[in-house]
Design a protein around this motif. Sequence first.
Motif, PDB file in Angstrom:
ATOM      1  N   GLN A 197       0.849  -1.186   0.000  1.00 37.83           N
ATOM      2  CA  GLN A 197       0.000   0.000   0.000  1.00 37.83           C
ATOM      3  C   GLN A 197       0.888   1.241   0.000  1.00 37.83           C
ATOM      4  OE1 GLN A 197      -2.492  -0.173   3.451  1.00 37.83           O
ATOM      5  NE2 GLN A 197      -0.881  -0.988   4.768  1.00 37.83           N
TER       6      GLN A 197
ATOM      7  N   GLN B 240       1.024   5.779  -1.321  1.00 38.96           N
ATOM      8  CA  GLN B 240       0.419   6.965  -1.926  1.00 38.96           C
ATOM      9  C   GLN B 240       0.223   6.763  -3.429  1.00 38.96           C
ATOM     10  OE1 GLN B 240       2.011  10.826  -1.095  1.00 38.96           O
ATOM     11  NE2 GLN B 240       2.702  10.281   0.986  1.00 38.96           N
TER      12      GLN B 240
ATOM     13  N   TRP C  55       3.516   8.015  -9.097  1.00 36.55           N
ATOM     14  CA  TRP C  55       3.409   9.245  -8.288  1.00 36.55           C
ATOM     15  C   TRP C  55       4.735   9.606  -7.616  1.00 36.55           C
ATOM     16  CZ3 TRP C  55       1.770  13.735  -6.978  1.00 36.55           C
ATOM     17  CH2 TRP C  55       1.711  14.192  -5.657  1.00 36.55           C
TER      18      TRP C  55
ATOM     19  N   THR D 250      -5.114  16.401  -7.756  1.00 37.76           N
ATOM     20  CA  THR D 250      -3.868  17.102  -7.446  1.00 37.76           C
ATOM     21  C   THR D 250      -3.314  16.669  -6.087  1.00 37.76           C
ATOM     22  OG1 THR D 250      -5.085  18.935  -6.486  1.00 37.76           O
ATOM     23  CG2 THR D 250      -4.448  19.162  -8.801  1.00 37.76           C
ATOM     24  N   GLU D 251      -4.156  16.001  -5.267  1.00 38.80           N
ATOM     25  CA  GLU D 251      -3.701  15.525  -3.955  1.00 38.80           C
ATOM     26  C   GLU D 251      -3.705  13.999  -3.959  1.00 38.80           C
ATOM     27  OE1 GLU D 251      -3.282  17.872  -1.040  1.00 38.80           O
ATOM     28  OE2 GLU D 251      -3.134  19.183  -2.790  1.00 38.80           O
ATOM     29  N   PRO D 252      -2.666  13.390  -3.384  1.00 43.84           N
ATOM     30  CA  PRO D 252      -2.613  11.923  -3.387  1.00 43.84           C
ATOM     31  C   PRO D 252      -3.596  11.311  -2.397  1.00 43.84           C
ATOM     32  CG  PRO D 252      -0.815  12.825  -2.092  1.00 43.84           C
ATOM     33  CD  PRO D 252      -1.527  14.000  -2.698  1.00 43.84           C
ATOM     34  N   ILE D 253      -3.947  10.052  -2.634  1.00 46.19           N
ATOM     35  CA  ILE D 253      -4.709   9.277  -1.654  1.00 46.19           C
ATOM     36  C   ILE D 253      -3.837   8.113  -1.188  1.00 46.19           C
ATOM     37  CG2 ILE D 253      -6.962   9.881  -2.628  1.00 46.19           C
ATOM     38  CD1 ILE D 253      -6.899   7.029  -3.925  1.00 46.19           C
ATOM     39  N   PHE D 254      -4.290   7.447  -0.105  1.00 47.08           N
ATOM     40  CA  PHE D 254      -3.546   6.324   0.450  1.00 47.08           C
ATOM     41  C   PHE D 254      -4.367   5.050   0.296  1.00 47.08           C
ATOM     42  CE2 PHE D 254      -2.410   3.380   3.819  1.00 47.08           C
ATOM     43  CZ  PHE D 254      -1.034   3.363   3.704  1.00 47.08           C
TER      44      PHE D 254
END
Lengths: 430, 430
Positions: free
Chosen positions: B186, B188, B251, B195-199
Amino acid sequence: MPSKTNDPKRKTWLETPAQTDFPIQNIPFGVFLTRDDIITIGTRIGDFAIDLGALHQLGYFEGIPLTDDIFLQDTLNDFIADGRKTWRAVRNRISEIFEESNADLRDNSDHRDTVIFALDEVEMQLPVQIGDYTDFYSSKEHATNVGSMFRDPENALMPNWLHMPVAYHGRSSSIIPSGIPVHRPQGQKLPNGATEPIFGPSRQLDFELEMAFITTDANELGQPIPADQAEEYIFGLVLFNDWSARDIQRWEYAPLGPFLGKNFASSVSPWIVTLDALEPFRTASPKPEKELLPYLEYTGKKTFDINLEVSIKPENKTETVVSKSNFKHLYWNMSQQLAHHTINGCPVNSGDMMGSGTISGPTPKSYGSMLELSWKGSKPVKLKEGGDRKFIEDKDTVIVRGHCEKTGAARIGFGEVSTKILPVFKPKKK
Amino acid sequence: MPSKTNDPKRKTWLETPAQTDFPIQNIPFGVFLTRDDIITIGTRIGDFAIDLGALHQLGYFEGIPLTDDIFLQDTLNDFIADGRKTWRAVRNRISEIFEESNADLRDNSDHRDTVIFALDEVEMQLPVQIGDYTDFYSSKEHATNVGSMFRDPENALMPNWLHMPVAYHGRSSSIIPSGIPVHRPQGQKLPNGATEPIFGPSRQLDFELEMAFITTDANELGQPIPADQAEEYIFGLVLFNDWSARDIQRWEYAPLGPFLGKNFASSVSPWIVTLDALEPFRTASPKPEKELLPYLEYTGKKTFDINLEVSIKPENKTETVVSKSNFKHLYWNMSQQLAHHTINGCPVNSGDMMGSGTISGPTPKSYGSMLELSWKGSKPVKLKEGGDRKFIEDKDTVIVRGHCEKTGAARIGFGEVSTKILPVFKPKKK
């Protein structure tokens, strides 16, 4: 637990210089070769190297669970693998043995002769066998400077930079202790305006002012380490000069990152200073500018106030300090770095080394590389005895030093990592 | 020297299957745990594992300069450090011992019971302690495919690619032998358009069909290895599956290269096949499309014709072969890779591992990763028992196999590297 050992009023019965990086409050760990060609694990107080293998054989660590040969080794890996409880017990015991009122060793001249060496009688070695070496890129000022020079001053930071402690894998086989000279690397370079590369010596040889932390066995394959538990697995820190050949690096690095521009050498200081010794200098990291993903959140102060400086010493001349920076400038701290490194399940082992990345501060005199100090060679850096430098020249010695100091605490230092640059290697004619 | 050992007419007194990757002409090296929990270095003939530690104790290597405990170790590093002359002498001697007319071991049942194990009685280990792991990027087809998908089909190859065997450093701590399962990583990820990463868990988990070579101690810090001497320092080859999480990688990778998208696991086959065993399958590399800098020039044939294939096996279903490729497709050969790696003076040691990079061939069915086979997920790959795959799913097992065959030579194979993917690791509740 370490508070008594860190007490600035504590004195040792050894004669130590008035100002030393290695007072009885430090007790770092290293590996050295003695005058009798015996390799052993040791510590340093003032200008004395102390043989922990001999101390252990003489029974001074009684009561601490240690195997008989734990210090009679050529690396610290097994001792580090014993875990934080053991490192603490050993450091505290050493402090007691050398505390001025303790007569056990002080008044036993046979034991003293076996255990204590003048520093110039021993030869310092690489302190650990490095399983893997990772280099972070955690100074916002450094990443911004490099991005401004090579990409776009308006968008100097990559979009990922404020969201994660960016890092890459380095080469552990070329990590060397202070004092080992390095040949100028050669390789492919693309001259300005050219479309075909040429071959030759690097003309942009550079230092990188870094520190590195050394880990213990931390996790199994697949298991992340939470940021708030990360310090449990950090044994200590060294000074780290991550040599770089900017011209080689620039031509090779897209898309997979730096390779031959970095892996010809990285130099480390020989004494690992423990986090316990650094405890009085704990301080807060810069405030995050973006909301952190939960796995990068932490509580408390997770970095340290460590003064750093770099000198250049041309052959037969005095040295010039060219940079003064501080470890506390780093945007990402070690706990975040270790949490990030393991979030995908990557295993971290005893003896792994994690570089901070170049530690540049906010002012031009605090930049941590010649690339930044001379701004790609456009502003040569003046030297004391005349001349200047855009990058590092043959026969220059680069010296990195670091120490902590503040009122109410003993000075804790790292000594230095000093490396001379030799001309390109020439194979012997047969 | 190895010609007699490679003679296809040579037979062994051991009972071996009609078609095996491990005839008496192969004699690979590996490390295994016996039924008595003893770790030893061994070889394999047919479906037998042979304990070289025991053979040595019984005197079968008399006349070859070997230390007493050279095979009683948990890695091959020291044996590999003994150098090519010793590897050759040992391989040739093993071939003599098991040759059908040699009665020494054949007719000594006590010795046979000590030395020979059925393969299912032993547990294969990682064959070397890997000092450093480097991954090259030497398939032109793979680099072109990836460049087309992620950058620009018109300029798919980076300008440096045809001038040097591009490479980066990988993580050695997460290299595991065949059979060890891997948790889905798992990390980022940047969703499309965000524009913002998720986890979260990787949704683009991929294999990479590679091979890797293992080196001996080759050079001192500062000293390059000439391309024409490089094979002197190559012990042998294994199959290598360099697991990749494409969404995590995409990313994170600019500007310093792949990190968490790669370092959660790489799986290797347990038997190292020597270059001597591969000698009959030597073949020419593709013709260079650009003039080579002199340090990358070489004479003769420096690569090998090795058939490779990848299967996906969903849980409780039969496997489907999804790729068939060949080691000979690689644009850059091992001699060039080692010359490039050391041209700046980077030291290479016994037990270092060098991955080839994903080995894609010229046709879509010869691509070496799901990224390419499913063209970023746009063309799902059909499986035999129904269903399809864009990337690898939980409980899938990925199996890489490789072998050489041609008229007039014995088949030489690598066996397989097989790895099951488990769901994301869940910490135990306290």
